[in-house]
Write an enzyme that holds these catalytic residues in place. Structure first.
Site: not given
Ligand SMILES: *Cc1c(COP(=O)(O)O)cnc(C)c1O
Length: 428
Positions: A144, A239, A267
């Site tokens: 994701y 990511d 985060k």
């Molecule tokens: C949570 C998450 C996102 C998206 O971040 P948001 O602040 O919810 O837009 C992207 N990549 C990873 C790996 C994530 O865990």
């Protein structure tokens, strides 16, 4: 435990908010029932609108690595708020947090702050496309990267739970530039690269996957991706929205000593306020406006409250690197405890964990990619989830999510959790 007022509040919310929530993962669609409405949180605990206390294993989906309402973050936000909440002009604070992030994370010279992980990943891909002058990207099934169009192709987290991996509204034109690969499968990636010679701008990967449960990379997987990217003029995007400032001060790049070309954050970097960031060596970052041709902007980017919270969080992590070791020990303790009681109760399961991330899958086979993650028994998960809720333990309302261990959790909390899992798994 009763969740009566939460149910009432949810009914009110549903009237004016789609599905009653502002992000689909908060709904209980996959497990049934209604979401719990939070009143406050402190340390390892949530306090809900019914007066229940819950041990929290979600921690705002990652940011609260030091526990809720962490005092230095709260103080920093209060002090900054008194001085004005947004200017749309540069502040010294932005340079301070940027300098600290650049010092903590390997292989980056410059960083730009945005408002979410989604924005960070979206911008990183645009930058990679601009820099390489190529259009296509490779992503992995079950990973994701936020909800921007290019990534909603077999995405993890809520996008799996809700069974709409290819969301309506994403055009065929956009989808055709996102190539899908299997996590932990280098041959698959190599074949995609060969079939799309000189067309791939970037490979974006969760270097430790956390949105299809927790799936660490197989030995050699990240090294292999690095080599394939280097050999083919492709940028490797890590990511690290979930793993950054979590698995090590410098994230997975530091943990496994593998350099990425662009790194995305979110985060933890915001200490619980809406923050994302992307970073790279100067040669790449200088491609961004106003220096370079790739446009990227934000009215509230680098917002003083958000930067104050993020700086306080990064300083706390930077000043006490033993935190990462402590978290790993707590996670290993919890994993061993869960393993013991589930075995004793003859449950079929697999536990994946690394650092402060852990997931329990109700399937015996190793969980190494999207397909194997999807094999878990969801009926057992539902009983597990609701059973734990009754014991005052809050895990994510979906079998595809990672649990996060925080520094605020005590060994008593962990023992309480293991005993609750023992009790609940006897009812399966
Ligand atoms: C949570 C998450 C996102 C998206 O971040 P948001 O602040 O919810 O837009 C992207 N990549 C990873 C790996 C994530 O865990």
């Amino acid at each position: 435990m009763l969740y009566k007022r939460s149910s009432q509040l949810f009914a009110e919310a549903e009237k004016v908010i789609p599905g009653g929530v502002n992000s689909p993962v908060r709904a209980f669609k996959a497990v049934g029932g209604t979401p719990i409405f939070v009143k406050s949180a402190k340390g390892a605990y949530l306090y809900d609108e019914d007066g229940n206390r819950l041990i929290d294993y979600i921690n705002s989906w990652g940011p609260m690595i030091l526990g809720h309402a962490f005092e230095p973050v709260v103080q920093a936000v209060i002090e900054k708020a008194k001085l004005g909440t947004s200017f749309g002009m540069p502040t010294e604070l932005e340079t301070q947090i940027a300098a600290l992030a650049v010092a903590m994370v390997p292989n980056i010279d410059k960083i730009r702050f945005v408002n979410s992980g989604t924005e960070a990943c979206m911008s990183a891909v645009r930058l990679a496309r601009g820099f390489t002058k190529r259009d296509k990207i490779i992503k992995f099934a079950g990973c994701y990267h936020g909800h921007s169009d290019s990534f909603l192709i077999q995405a993890g987290s809520g996008a799996i739970t809700f069974g709409s991996p290819n969301s309506p509204g994403v055009t065929a034109g956009t989808a055709k530039d996102t190539l899908l690969a299997r996590y932990n499968d280098l041959e698959n990636v190599a074949a995609l690269i060969e079939a799309n010679e000189n067309e791939i701008a970037a490979i974006i990967v969760e270097p430790v996957a956390g949105n299809m449960g927790c799936i660490p990379p197989n030995k050699g997987f990240l090294e292999g991706l690095r080599q394939l990217c280097t050999d083919n003029g492709i940028l490797l995007i890590f990511d690290e929205v979930m793993t950054g400032f979590r698995l090590a001060a410098g994230g997975v790049q530091e943990l496994f000593n593998i350099p990425a070309d662009i790194v995305c954050f979110g985060k933890v970097i915001g200490g619980g306020l809406p923050v994302g960031a992307f970073a790279a060596r100067a040669e790449i970052m200088n491609y961004l406006a106003p220096l370079g041709p790739v446009y990227q902007a934000g009215t509230l980017s680098g917002n003083p409250l958000a930067m104050a919270a993020g700086l306080a969080m990064l300083q706390a992590l930077d000043n006490d690197r033993a935190i990462f070791q402590r978290l790993e020990e707590k996670t290993a303790y919890l994993a061993a405890g869960i393993d013991k009681v589930l075995k004793a109760n003859n449950v079929t399961f697999t536990i994946n964990s690394i650092g402060s991330m852990i997931s329990v899958h109700f399937d015996a086979a190793p969980v190494v990619d999207f397909k194997t993650a999807a094999n878990g028994d969801n009926e057992t998960f539902k009983k597990f989830f609701h059973g734990l809720l009754q014991e005052g333990i809050y895990i994510a309302p979906s079998a595809y999510e990672t649990w996060f261990i925080t520094d605020a959790l005590t060994y008593e909390d962990l023992d309480f959790t293991i005993r609750a899992i023992d009790k609940v798994s006897k009812t399966f």
